[in-house]
Design an enzyme around this catalytic site. Sequence first.
Site, PDB file in Angstrom:
ATOM      1  N   ASP A  28       0.285 -27.931 -69.064  1.00 36.15           N
ATOM      2  CA  ASP A  28       1.102 -28.169 -67.888  1.00 36.15           C
ATOM      3  C   ASP A  28       0.561 -27.410 -66.686  1.00 36.15           C
ATOM      4  O   ASP A  28       0.273 -26.212 -66.771  1.00 36.15           O
ATOM      5  CB  ASP A  28       2.540 -27.711 -68.186  1.00 36.15           C
ATOM      6  N   GLU A  70      -2.934 -31.332 -66.915  1.00 33.11           N
ATOM      7  CA  GLU A  70      -2.270 -31.861 -65.726  1.00 33.11           C
ATOM      8  C   GLU A  70      -2.845 -31.105 -64.534  1.00 33.11           C
ATOM      9  O   GLU A  70      -2.705 -29.889 -64.434  1.00 33.11           O
ATOM     10  CB  GLU A  70      -0.762 -31.647 -65.818  1.00 33.11           C
TER      11      GLU A  70
END
Length: 550
Positions: free
Chosen positions: A203, A271
Amino acid sequence: MSGSNTEWWRNSVIYQIYPRSFCDANGDGIGDLAGITSKLDYVQSLGVDAIWISPFFKSPMADFGYDVSDYRDVDPIFGNLGDFDELIEAAHARGLKVIIDQILSHSSDQHPWFQESRSSRSNPKAGWYVWADPKPDGSVPNNWMSNFGGSAWRWCTRRRQYYLTNFLKEQPDLNLHNPEVQEQLLADLKFWLERGVDGFRLDAINHAFHNQSLRDNPARPLQLDENGLPPVNTYQYQWHIHDKSQPENLLFLQRVRKLLDQYPDTVTVGEVGDDNTHKIMAEYTTEDRLHMAYSFDLLAEDCSAGFLRETLRKNRQVIEEGWPCWSISNHDVPRPMTRWNREFDREQAAARVPLFLLTQLCLRGSVCLYQGEELGLEEAEIAFEDLQDPYGINLWPEFKGRDGCRTPMPWFNHGEVNAGFSRARPWLPVPEEHRNKAVSVQEDDQHSILNRFRALLQWHREWPGLASAEQQVVDTGDELLVFYRRTATEEFLVATNYGREDAELALPEEFSGARDITPHNFAGEVTGTSIRLPLAGARVLHRKRNQHGG
């Protein structure tokens, strides 16, 4: 343990599961790990290669699991480690890989590490987070902004210092410049690898490091809205030069890759949202860093053929050996059924949804689908009193947050309470219109969006040449998205109509007589000299090539 990597992830299809909203097995209104396990037959039936499970770690849930208070345990609302082990075993028995989220740039402010770090300037974990003195007038150290709006700095009375928060104030940034922090995070990754996970979705991984000079970010020219007003979120007011995407990130990713290389067939997908997304993706997906990365490019509002052409052109121009993972939907953005169909009526919108998937499956890269995308779910309208997302609550009503794409998965229609998601009141309401698109409604309809998705994924498996083929986008200048995929021995021509009107494309001479391999249910026609495509139409042609490319 060590071994080779079969690179199964290249050209794979990954199905994202948001555990709070997938299936509730214990009847408390919140989805859980046992609920996921109970629905793995359904997931397998889709034809995907892997599942990505959003955070299920212990957390105060300020940001619904993206604020971790224990990196090695399951939050009780989702179950326990035994439930996770059962999920892994059940998924592997069905041939499904399991990828889990890891949040390495920040933790919860309730994590014991932060509780110790904030207690004084001299404790053993004093340097585990990003702390900075105030300016002489007491103001924040610099102009950095939080992704959720407002200053990225929060005041701590105990240390008389500010701490950095790139997201919510409850999510203090870890200081990965500290070698001890890196060692701890790598050990936590190893904990899950030893439990059998097949990889990690990292993330906001380009937020892991900051520029230690704490220099101000430069101002960004503002894009005014139709009313002449600047953006709602102050994060969009500057170029993010110094608060993320730092060179040290690449060295840390090499350490992550070195760890995963000890575990056969494991994968990382990062990401990496940034002002210069394609450059960052290229840097982050070299041979010794991330296996693949996805950005926010196709999570945008625009899905015109011109926008898609330019995005694909830039991506291929910059990324050479690196590998993209294409996603048009996730737990943070409005659903594509709504977002990419604002100018189309309901019938047209439904026809376009399979077109979006076909496009993704034909691109160079892997594909990430988000739960409910295969049902063609619309973005839900959530009343303010039902909102859960702090991002939306903070910026209401100009921005309504992310709850509209996080509503519970509809398994059954009106015959089951809460569409079969839970016996109790769900944490978010189930929209009435979603009940009409429930899995049980679509299962027996061969023309449903669900069954078209299944057919498309099966079709994708039948053409493995797409995995390694080079990609070239054709600038048609209209609402047709057209591109080639080529290997030394075969060539594909993909033509899709993203516009509202019928369109026609001159058939390239070398594809005269080529085999039409278009999946069923896509409108279109190939004549002797042209390809004719109505709204949401598509044609995929295939031909053999000789070794010299002719």
